[in-house]
Scaffold this motif. Structure first.
Motif, short mmCIF file in Angstrom:
data_model
loop_
_atom_site.label_atom_id
_atom_site.label_comp_id
_atom_site.label_asym_id
_atom_site.label_seq_id
_atom_site.Cartn_x
_atom_site.Cartn_y
_atom_site.Cartn_z
N THR A 60 0.82 -1.22 0.00
CA THR A 60 0.00 0.00 0.00
C THR A 60 0.85 1.27 0.00
N ASP A 61 2.16 1.13 0.14
CA ASP A 61 3.04 2.30 0.17
C ASP A 61 3.53 2.62 -1.24
N PHE A 62 3.35 3.85 -1.66
CA PHE A 62 3.71 4.29 -3.00
C PHE A 62 5.17 4.00 -3.32
N PHE A 63 6.07 4.36 -2.43
CA PHE A 63 7.49 4.23 -2.73
C PHE A 63 7.96 2.78 -2.65
N GLU A 64 7.34 1.98 -1.80
CA GLU A 64 7.67 0.55 -1.78
C GLU A 64 7.28 -0.09 -3.11
N LEU A 65 6.10 0.25 -3.61
CA LEU A 65 5.66 -0.30 -4.89
C LEU A 65 6.56 0.18 -6.03
N MET A 66 6.96 1.44 -6.00
CA MET A 66 7.86 1.97 -7.01
C MET A 66 9.18 1.20 -7.02
N HIS A 67 9.69 0.88 -5.83
CA HIS A 67 10.98 0.18 -5.73
C HIS A 67 10.86 -1.25 -6.27
N ILE A 68 9.79 -1.93 -5.93
CA ILE A 68 9.58 -3.29 -6.44
C ILE A 68 9.50 -3.27 -7.96
N GLY A 69 8.73 -2.32 -8.49
CA GLY A 69 8.59 -2.20 -9.94
C GLY A 69 9.89 -1.86 -10.62
N ALA A 70 10.66 -0.95 -10.03
CA ALA A 70 11.93 -0.54 -10.62
C ALA A 70 12.90 -1.72 -10.69
N ARG A 71 12.99 -2.48 -9.61
CA ARG A 71 13.89 -3.64 -9.61
C ARG A 71 13.47 -4.65 -10.69
N ALA A 72 12.18 -4.92 -10.77
CA ALA A 72 11.70 -5.89 -11.76
C ALA A 72 12.03 -5.44 -13.18
N LYS A 73 11.78 -4.16 -13.48
CA LYS A 73 12.04 -3.66 -14.83
C LYS A 73 13.53 -3.64 -15.14
N LEU A 74 14.34 -3.23 -14.18
CA LEU A 74 15.77 -3.15 -14.41
C LEU A 74 16.40 -4.54 -14.57
N GLU A 75 15.88 -5.52 -13.84
CA GLU A 75 16.37 -6.89 -14.00
C GLU A 75 16.13 -7.38 -15.42
N LEU A 76 14.95 -7.07 -15.95
CA LEU A 76 14.64 -7.46 -17.33
C LEU A 76 15.55 -6.74 -18.32
N LEU A 77 15.69 -5.44 -18.16
CA LEU A 77 16.44 -4.65 -19.13
C LEU A 77 17.92 -4.96 -19.12
N THR A 78 18.48 -5.28 -17.95
CA THR A 78 19.90 -5.62 -17.92
C THR A 78 20.15 -7.02 -18.49
N ARG A 79 19.14 -7.89 -18.46
CA ARG A 79 19.27 -9.20 -19.10
C ARG A 79 19.11 -9.10 -20.62
N CYS A 80 18.41 -8.08 -21.08
CA CYS A 80 18.09 -7.93 -22.51
C CYS A 80 18.61 -6.58 -22.99
N PRO A 81 19.90 -6.47 -23.27
CA PRO A 81 20.49 -5.17 -23.58
C PRO A 81 19.87 -4.46 -24.78
N TYR A 82 19.47 -5.20 -25.81
CA TYR A 82 18.87 -4.52 -26.96
C TYR A 82 17.51 -3.95 -26.61
N LEU A 83 16.78 -4.62 -25.71
CA LEU A 83 15.51 -4.08 -25.24
C LEU A 83 15.75 -2.79 -24.47
N LEU A 84 16.80 -2.76 -23.68
CA LEU A 84 17.18 -1.56 -22.93
C LEU A 84 17.54 -0.43 -23.88
N GLU A 85 18.43 -0.69 -24.83
CA GLU A 85 18.88 0.36 -25.74
C GLU A 85 17.75 0.86 -26.62
N PHE A 86 16.91 -0.05 -27.09
CA PHE A 86 15.76 0.37 -27.89
C PHE A 86 14.84 1.26 -27.07
N SER A 87 14.58 0.86 -25.82
CA SER A 87 13.67 1.62 -24.96
C SER A 87 14.19 3.03 -24.71
N ILE A 88 15.50 3.15 -24.50
CA ILE A 88 16.10 4.47 -24.29
C ILE A 88 15.96 5.33 -25.53
#
Length: 206
Positions: free
Chosen positions: A83-111
């Motif tokens: 229910t905490d905004f910043f806790e949810l933001m942190h969970i989401g950020a970690r999940a997204k960054l884990e994906l993007l660092t595993r898939c570098p072309y997805l990261l570079e394309f997204s940027i």
């Protein structure tokens, strides 16, 4: 795009998608060659344009694909009871960054997509980005306790600011040729979260 693309085997869809992500990640929109995409995918250029009406159609498919990959990664996290905004933001950020660092072309394309300006595809991309930020807020923050926020603070704007800061950080690393390390990004991200928490939350929630 031609719906027949989705009748292809998952392996062939992935081969075409990954080839296109690589070429668009390494080049701006104008200089990304559909000849190169077709060659990397192992198909003819004519077949590529059979599946995708034109270059812009292919690019926007990739944008939607990248977004769905990120959403899927986030939705696989355990978010029940958060229910905490910043806790949810942190969970989401970690999940997204884990994906993007595993898939570098997805990261570079997204940027590149995020910073697209003055290109044939830029207006369509920016319209999608604005809609995605609004839609994401409604979807992911429905259980958040917004009573913690000080009067006048707009949580949706905080989401935009944290998104912009993260994208800008990663873009700077990419331009400098510095490897993007998940733990480094999360350490800096945690600092931004704490700064915004102190600005946004009422005293009793700090």
């Amino acid at each position: 795009m031609n719906e027949k693309f989705f009748t292809l085997s998952p392996e062939k869809q992935a081969r075409i998608t990954n080839a296109a992500l690589e070429v668009f990640a390494r080049n701006d929109y104008k200089h990304a060659s559909t000849d190169d995409i077709a060659a990397k995918a192992g198909i003819s250029k004519g077949l590529l344009f059979y599946y995708f009406r034109n270059k812009q159609s292919l690019y926007l498919y990739l944008y939607d694909y990248a977004l769905e990959q990120v959403r899927g990664q986030v939705l696989r996290q355990k978010l029940d009871g958060v229910t905490d905004f910043f806790e949810l933001m942190h969970i989401g950020a970690r999940a997204k960054l884990e994906l993007l660092t595993r898939c570098p072309y997805l990261l570079e394309f997204s940027i590149r997509a995020f910073y697209s300006r003055g290109e044939a595809v830029s207006d369509a991309v920016q319209a999608r980005l604005n809609g995605d930020l609004t839609g994401s807020f409604a979807q992911y923050f429905s259980n958040i306790d917004f009573s913690k926020f000080r009067p006048g603070v707009d949580p949706a704007q905080l989401l935009r600011m944290l998104t912009w800061m993260t994208e800008g950080y990663m873009n700077e690393k990419q331009r400098a040729g510095v490897p993007v390390r998940l733990e480094d990004i999360l350490a800096d991200y945690s600092g931004w979260e704490e700064m915004f928490r102190k600005i946004a939350y009422k005293e009793e929630y700090l």
